[in-house]
Design a protein around this motif. Structure first.
Motif, PDB file in Angstrom:
ATOM      1  N   VAL A 197       0.704  -1.283   0.179  1.00 57.79           N
ATOM      2  CA  VAL A 197      -0.008   0.053  -0.001  1.00 57.79           C
ATOM      3  C   VAL A 197       1.006   1.274   0.017  1.00 57.79           C
ATOM      4  N   ASN A 220       2.212   2.174  -2.993  1.00 57.12           N
ATOM      5  CA  ASN A 220       0.929   2.550  -4.437  1.00 57.12           C
ATOM      6  C   ASN A 220      -0.139   3.530  -3.778  1.00 57.12           C
ATOM      7  N   SER A 277      -2.731   5.322  -5.854  1.00 55.68           N
ATOM      8  CA  SER A 277      -3.837   4.688  -6.132  1.00 55.68           C
ATOM      9  C   SER A 277      -4.762   4.191  -5.364  1.00 55.68           C
ATOM     10  N   MET A 278      -4.591   4.348  -3.941  1.00 56.30           N
ATOM     11  CA  MET A 278      -5.415   3.751  -3.122  1.00 56.30           C
ATOM     12  C   MET A 278      -6.358   4.643  -2.178  1.00 56.30           C
ATOM     13  N   ALA A 336      -6.561  -0.218   3.658  1.00 57.97           N
ATOM     14  CA  ALA A 336      -6.718   0.411   2.292  1.00 57.97           C
ATOM     15  C   ALA A 336      -7.427  -0.364   1.190  1.00 57.97           C
ATOM     16  N   GLN A 337      -8.086   0.175   0.215  1.00 57.76           N
ATOM     17  CA  GLN A 337      -8.724  -0.426  -0.874  1.00 57.76           C
ATOM     18  C   GLN A 337      -8.286   0.340  -2.175  1.00 57.76           C
ATOM     19  N   PRO A 338      -8.300  -0.426  -3.226  1.00 55.45           N
ATOM     20  CA  PRO A 338      -7.950   0.013  -4.526  1.00 55.45           C
ATOM     21  C   PRO A 338      -9.002   1.073  -4.985  1.00 55.45           C
ATOM     22  N   THR A 339      -8.780   2.097  -5.589  1.00 59.21           N
ATOM     23  CA  THR A 339      -9.736   2.850  -6.306  1.00 59.21           C
ATOM     24  C   THR A 339     -10.563   2.321  -7.170  1.00 59.21           C
TER      25      THR A 339
END
Length: 463
Positions: free
Chosen positions: A347, A350, A353-354, A394-397
């Motif tokens: 995370v 990145n 993008s999160m 966290a999660q991807p967008t």
């Protein structure tokens, strides 16, 4: 409203036809009429931290969102499955702890949650039901699949806006509404009352039920007053109640009256200054002891927040398989636990993008939307994550669905989610529809009302 080839979806054709045939002046007049009804009825929401003032009319979009019968069947069965499993999870962790002993959910994740209440260990709650009212947030992905973004188990709000949106729609576009076979939601308040009544102490066949509010300064005070009025029960603040010999009483002009069920819209921390925060003036001293004695039912139960901790959310599919022996009908969004070294490293590499969220917050507060963030914001979050990794997930967008909205004199797409409401008493009821929340800012992914989002009516169609 449209499929990938640009054609209107079958369920939207009549709606599109009606709006295209409507002169711009008439559309504007109907919009003004809807806005005026919200204004005159005082349908408001408090947005904290805005300089222009905190309380405002709840923004409402005239174009409804349509959910087909087939889509709703999957959603409702998936939510029912999910709520049953989460309730069993709460029962288990406050008693035997089998799921912890079996290593399905890490013990430290549960015990480090700030919403875990040791006071609830071994306490028998009525009918073994911890979560009587739930609002789960769903997103629709580009594949058409609905997924669960989070479960709101403590004091889920917004149902009053679902109901008032429907009333406004019936008044503003009555002919169009009648053409569609929309499943009714008007009975929600009576379903809620029936649910609360079913959880009353067994010795109280005609229970006195009250709604406990923090007061008029709370962001959802309109909703508290609205629901109490719709159910025909008293709206009370902590100062209206007292505990004597482990029974709860309400002060009335005719003297004290025993209270049997409290639908509380006050967080655990503020509910009882003797048990939780001693500086709280919102709660009732001795309430936990009355609850422990079985003399009053609290909905939702104390300690339910542990099951909507965003780190626990990542384990919900496993929780469903463990207690029900079934595969989840509604999937989770991919979620990274930042207390895990490998996932945290991924995370942090990145962040741009999160989407990063604090595990115990709600209302869209304290989030980082990576693609819309500045380098300074990402640095601040990186430091916060490294200082306390357990506090974040966290999660991807995601690319989730947009719906057409009337923005001034134009129709423009805006991102939307869906919050259905689930009631759990002697049986499970799910109001067919829910609150469709709208990100009013162009391109924004944040739909929360507390962050300035709006809403629109949700039509679930008959088969």
């Amino acid at each position: 409203m449209f499929n990938r080839s640009g054609e209107p979806r079958p369920e939207y054709r009549e709606l599109l036809k009606a709006f295209l045939a409507m002169p711009a002046e008439e559309l504007e007049a109907r919009k003004r009429s809807a806005d005026l009804s919200f204004l005159t009825e005082g349908i408001t929401f408090t947005v904290y931290g805005r300089e222009e003032g905190t309380e405002r009319i709840f923004p409402y979009d005239l174009l409804p969102r349509i959910v087909t019968h087939q889509e709703w069947e999957i959603i409702s069965k998936g939510l029912e499955q999910r709520i049953m499993a989460l309730n069993l999870f709460l029962r288990d962790i406050y008693h035997e702890g089998k799921i912890l002993n079996d290593g399905v959910v890490p013990r430290e994740i549960v015990y480090t949650c700030r919403h875990f209440r040791r006071e609830m260990r071994g306490l028998q709650v009525p009918r073994n039901i911890y979560i009587a009212v739930t609002g789960s947030d769903l997103l629709r992905l580009s594949t058409g699949e609905f997924v669960v973004l989070e479960d709101n188990l403590r004091v889920p709000s917004g149902v009053s806006y679902m109901l008032t949106n429907r009333r406004a729609m019936k008044r503003t576009l009555p002919q169009l509404f009648r053409k569609y076979r929309v499943r009714p939601i008007d009975h929600y308040a009576q379903m809620l009352l029936s649910t609360l009544r079913s959880l009353a102490p067994e010795s109280r066949p005609e229970p006195t039920i009250v709604l406990l509010t923090p007061g008029s300064y709370n962001s959802a005070y309109f909703e508290h007053t609205y629901l109490a009025r719709q159910m025909g029960i008293e709206l009370v603040e902590g100062r209206d109640l007292l505990v004597h010999d482990n029974f709860v009483y309400m002060r009335t002009t005719a003297g004290l009256r025993r209270v049997d069920v409290i639908y509380r819209r006050v967080d655990d921390d503020f509910s009882d200054p003797l048990a939780f925060r001693p500086d709280s003036i919102l709660g009732v001293a001795g309430l936990l002891n009355a609850y422990r004695s079985g003399n009053v039912t609290i909905a939702n139960a104390f300690g339910t927040g542990v099951a909507d901790d965003k780190a626990i959310y990542a384990y919900v599919p496993r929780i469903i398989r463990y207690y029900l022996g079934e595969e989840p009908l509604l999937n989770n969004v991919e979620t990274f636990l930042l207390s895990d070294d490998v996932q945290r490293e991924h995370v942090l590499a990145n962040l741009a993008s999160m989407v990063v969220k604090p595990v115990g917050e709600s209302g869209g507060y304290g989030m980082l939307i990576g693609p819309h963030s500045t380098p300074e914001q990402r640095t601040r979050f990186r430091d916060a994550i490294n200082a306390n990794p357990r506090n974040f997930i966290a999660q991807p967008t995601l690319t989730f669905s947009r719906a057409p909205c009337l923005m001034g004199d134009r129709i423009e797409p805006r991102h939307v989610d869906l919050r259905p409401y689930i009631l759990y008493g002697d049986q499970i009821h799910i109001a067919p529809g829910g609150l469709t929340r709208v990100a009013l800012q162009k391109g924004s992914l944040v739909v929360n009302s507390s962050q300035g989002g709006g809403s629109k009516d949700t039509w679930v169609l008959e088969e």
